[in-house]
Design a protein around this motif. Sequence first.
Motif, short mmCIF file in Angstrom:
data_model
loop_
_atom_site.label_atom_id
_atom_site.label_comp_id
_atom_site.label_asym_id
_atom_site.label_seq_id
_atom_site.Cartn_x
_atom_site.Cartn_y
_atom_site.Cartn_z
N CYS A 379 0.83 -1.27 -0.02
CA CYS A 379 -0.17 0.12 -0.11
C CYS A 379 0.91 1.20 -0.01
CB CYS A 379 -0.97 -0.06 1.28
SG CYS A 379 -1.61 -1.44 1.46
N THR A 380 1.65 1.59 0.99
CA THR A 380 2.17 2.79 1.19
C THR A 380 3.60 3.18 0.35
OG1 THR A 380 1.56 2.58 3.58
CG2 THR A 380 3.32 4.34 2.99
N THR A 381 4.26 2.02 0.16
CA THR A 381 5.45 2.18 -0.58
C THR A 381 5.30 2.49 -2.23
OG1 THR A 381 7.04 1.48 0.83
CG2 THR A 381 7.79 1.39 -1.42
N PRO A 382 4.13 1.40 -2.78
CA PRO A 382 3.74 1.61 -4.01
C PRO A 382 2.91 3.11 -4.30
CG PRO A 382 3.09 -0.41 -3.28
CD PRO A 382 3.74 0.32 -1.91
N ALA A 383 2.40 3.74 -3.42
CA ALA A 383 1.98 4.97 -3.51
C ALA A 383 3.03 6.22 -3.46
CB ALA A 383 0.94 5.33 -2.26
N ARG A 384 4.01 6.16 -2.47
CA ARG A 384 5.33 6.93 -2.62
C ARG A 384 5.97 6.61 -3.75
NH1 ARG A 384 7.26 9.02 1.87
NH2 ARG A 384 9.26 8.79 1.15
N MET A 385 6.20 5.44 -4.36
CA MET A 385 6.94 5.10 -5.61
C MET A 385 6.45 5.80 -6.63
SD MET A 385 9.95 2.93 -5.71
CE MET A 385 10.46 4.19 -6.50
N PHE A 386 5.09 5.83 -6.75
CA PHE A 386 4.55 6.20 -7.91
C PHE A 386 3.63 7.77 -8.05
CE2 PHE A 386 4.69 1.56 -8.53
CZ PHE A 386 5.92 1.65 -9.33
N GLY A 387 4.12 8.32 -6.94
CA GLY A 387 3.65 9.86 -6.89
C GLY A 387 2.28 10.02 -6.48
N MET A 388 1.73 9.10 -5.55
CA MET A 388 0.25 9.27 -5.13
C MET A 388 0.19 9.42 -3.62
SD MET A 388 -1.52 6.40 -7.66
CE MET A 388 -0.33 5.03 -7.18
N TYR A 389 1.19 9.36 -2.93
CA TYR A 389 1.22 9.67 -1.38
C TYR A 389 1.28 11.22 -1.23
CZ TYR A 389 3.05 8.99 3.40
OH TYR A 389 2.97 8.90 4.63
N PRO A 390 0.54 11.69 -0.14
CA PRO A 390 -0.44 10.84 0.63
C PRO A 390 -1.72 10.76 0.55
CG PRO A 390 -0.03 13.07 1.53
CD PRO A 390 0.73 13.20 0.44
N ARG A 391 -2.07 10.90 -1.03
CA ARG A 391 -3.38 10.94 -1.40
C ARG A 391 -3.81 9.35 -1.16
NH1 ARG A 391 -5.79 12.52 -7.30
NH2 ARG A 391 -7.76 11.54 -7.08
N LYS A 392 -3.01 8.46 -1.68
CA LYS A 392 -3.25 7.06 -1.23
C LYS A 392 -2.20 6.51 -0.29
CE LYS A 392 -6.04 7.22 -5.12
NZ LYS A 392 -7.35 6.94 -4.77
N GLY A 393 -2.51 5.31 -0.07
CA GLY A 393 -1.56 4.51 0.59
C GLY A 393 -1.27 4.70 2.31
N ILE A 394 -2.24 5.45 2.88
CA ILE A 394 -1.88 5.73 4.05
C ILE A 394 -3.37 6.31 4.68
CG2 ILE A 394 -1.58 8.22 3.90
CD1 ILE A 394 0.38 8.15 6.19
N ILE A 395 -3.72 5.88 5.98
CA ILE A 395 -4.70 6.38 6.64
C ILE A 395 -4.52 7.62 7.46
CG2 ILE A 395 -6.70 5.72 8.16
CD1 ILE A 395 -6.56 2.85 7.29
N THR A 396 -5.05 8.95 7.00
CA THR A 396 -4.65 10.22 7.55
C THR A 396 -5.67 10.99 7.08
OG1 THR A 396 -2.80 11.47 8.25
CG2 THR A 396 -2.90 10.96 5.78
N PRO A 397 -5.78 12.06 7.94
CA PRO A 397 -6.73 13.27 7.51
C PRO A 397 -6.42 13.84 6.32
CG PRO A 397 -6.39 13.29 9.70
CD PRO A 397 -5.35 12.24 9.21
N GLY A 398 -7.24 13.84 5.31
CA GLY A 398 -6.92 14.53 3.96
C GLY A 398 -6.65 13.47 2.90
N ALA A 399 -6.33 12.22 3.34
CA ALA A 399 -6.10 11.31 2.22
C ALA A 399 -7.44 10.81 1.83
CB ALA A 399 -5.47 9.95 3.08
N ASP A 400 -7.39 10.10 0.48
CA ASP A 400 -8.66 9.66 0.04
C ASP A 400 -9.04 8.46 0.85
OD1 ASP A 400 -8.65 11.19 -2.32
OD2 ASP A 400 -7.78 9.63 -3.73
N ALA A 401 -10.32 8.29 1.01
CA ALA A 401 -10.82 7.29 2.00
C ALA A 401 -10.93 5.91 1.15
CB ALA A 401 -12.41 7.65 2.44
N ASP A 402 -9.73 5.34 0.99
CA ASP A 402 -9.60 4.08 0.13
C ASP A 402 -9.12 3.15 1.54
OD1 ASP A 402 -9.97 5.41 -2.13
OD2 ASP A 402 -7.68 5.35 -2.68
N ILE A 403 -10.09 2.34 1.70
CA ILE A 403 -9.91 1.80 3.17
C ILE A 403 -10.41 0.28 3.20
CG2 ILE A 403 -10.55 1.42 5.57
CD1 ILE A 403 -10.83 4.47 5.68
N VAL A 404 -9.80 -0.65 3.65
CA VAL A 404 -10.00 -2.09 3.91
C VAL A 404 -9.94 -2.45 5.12
CG1 VAL A 404 -9.29 -4.72 3.08
CG2 VAL A 404 -8.84 -2.64 1.55
#
Length: 473
Positions: A379-404
């Motif tokens: 989750c987290t490193t792929p989001a960082r690797m491909f320029g989508m963090y912190p929108r993706k790959g982390i549960i934090t205020p402001g991130a997209d609500a992509d949750i499992v």
Amino acid sequence: MSTILVRGGTVVSATGSQLLDVLIDGETIAAVLRPGATVLGADPAAVADTVLDATGKYVIPGGVDGHTHMQMPFGGTEASDTFETGTRAAAFGGTTTIVDFAVQTPGVRVQDSLAAWHEKAAGKCAVDYGFHQIVGDVTDESLKGMAELVDEGVTSFKLFMAYPGVFYSDDGKILRAMQTAADLGALLMMHAENGIAIDVLVEQALRRGDTAPYFHGTSRPWQLEEEATHRAIMLAHVTGAPLYVVHVSAKQALEQIAEARGKGQNVFGETCPQYLYLSLEEQLGAPGFEGAKWVCSTPLRSRAEGHQDELWRYLRTGDVTSVATDHCPFCMKDQKEMGIGDFSKIPNGIGGVEHRMDLMFQGVVDGRISLERWVDVCCTTPARMFGMYPRKGIITPGADADIVLYDPAGHTSIGLGGTHHMNMDYSAYEGFEIDGHVDTVLSRGRVIVGDGGYLGSPGHGRFVRRELSQNLL
């Protein structure tokens, strides 16, 4: 716009785990709260339209699969999953973002090839998606086009050292593309196998009458993956380009990556579940033509030589940066069967976009990796690797609500009679039993998988304009 409270679960990040509640407002995460905390002086359940009970479950970021091939033309056929069927299967498996590959063929501008993939995906996807660009024809025009694509949110480019006559780039073309990537700050991805030498070995095997799927693996030996990986690393060192080596299967290739990283070079390694779980002897060596199910490149490696155990070790040390699927599915009937009597005509690819999160969680259960490392590499490193963090790959205020919501007490049986939703007539992991289960999946605040069924719809998934990689050393 609805408000959802995910209550009572253990939120797992790449750095730790904690009992926390998650408040979602519309498409984004509004707050991450300690149990019993209030919002504007009130119980957050009172302001939520829906409360999801996550008691006993792990609450993790939606999975990011950085390597898929939906509807990819290959070997006279096309990958059997469309963007609609493939992203629906991804959703069932807890993956809420994919990064697929737009393919440039000789004579076509990279801009036009990207436009063709946008047309394939638009309005079809169940989850969010981005694109890498395969540069199959390194010319002055293609190199200029790379800069335009970066401005459009496509910030990574893939080259091939394999498949002469199809995707292959020689060292001079690779050097030029790497120089351009370095100037742009873009990520250069590499399929690292010595394709020229492999073609000779393939021709010799067929001449000997070695035509079964097993010989796909033996004609692509680990030495030619290690050699190409080393060569790519050296070319990247000369140019200063960041290098991401895709689907690494040989322990020796990972040793080259680990050594380069130890010297401070921007080199990253990706592996896939098939290389961690499957083998040359057991799968490719299956009786008759059955081994065709597992023909992919790079190939499955010998368990006797210890590749699988070493890849798990490199996952623990961090030299494997992320785990993707290289999801490139083909049915046995009318597709893999094209290679009966000639393994070189078997379409290369394994379907796995639905199973990655489960298979990697089994690594947690088996003591191979930690719970936090599971979230990190999926989750987290792929989001960082491909320029989508912190929108993706982390549960934090402001991130997209992509949750499992993942149930560690649940169970998943992989196969046609179980949780298989990919557009394939078999699964590479049929018979696997997973000690865990994807319970509920939210994509941008919408429940798309729940109560054992699919609640999403085509077109919910949006194109993600990616920034430059945030994972460079």
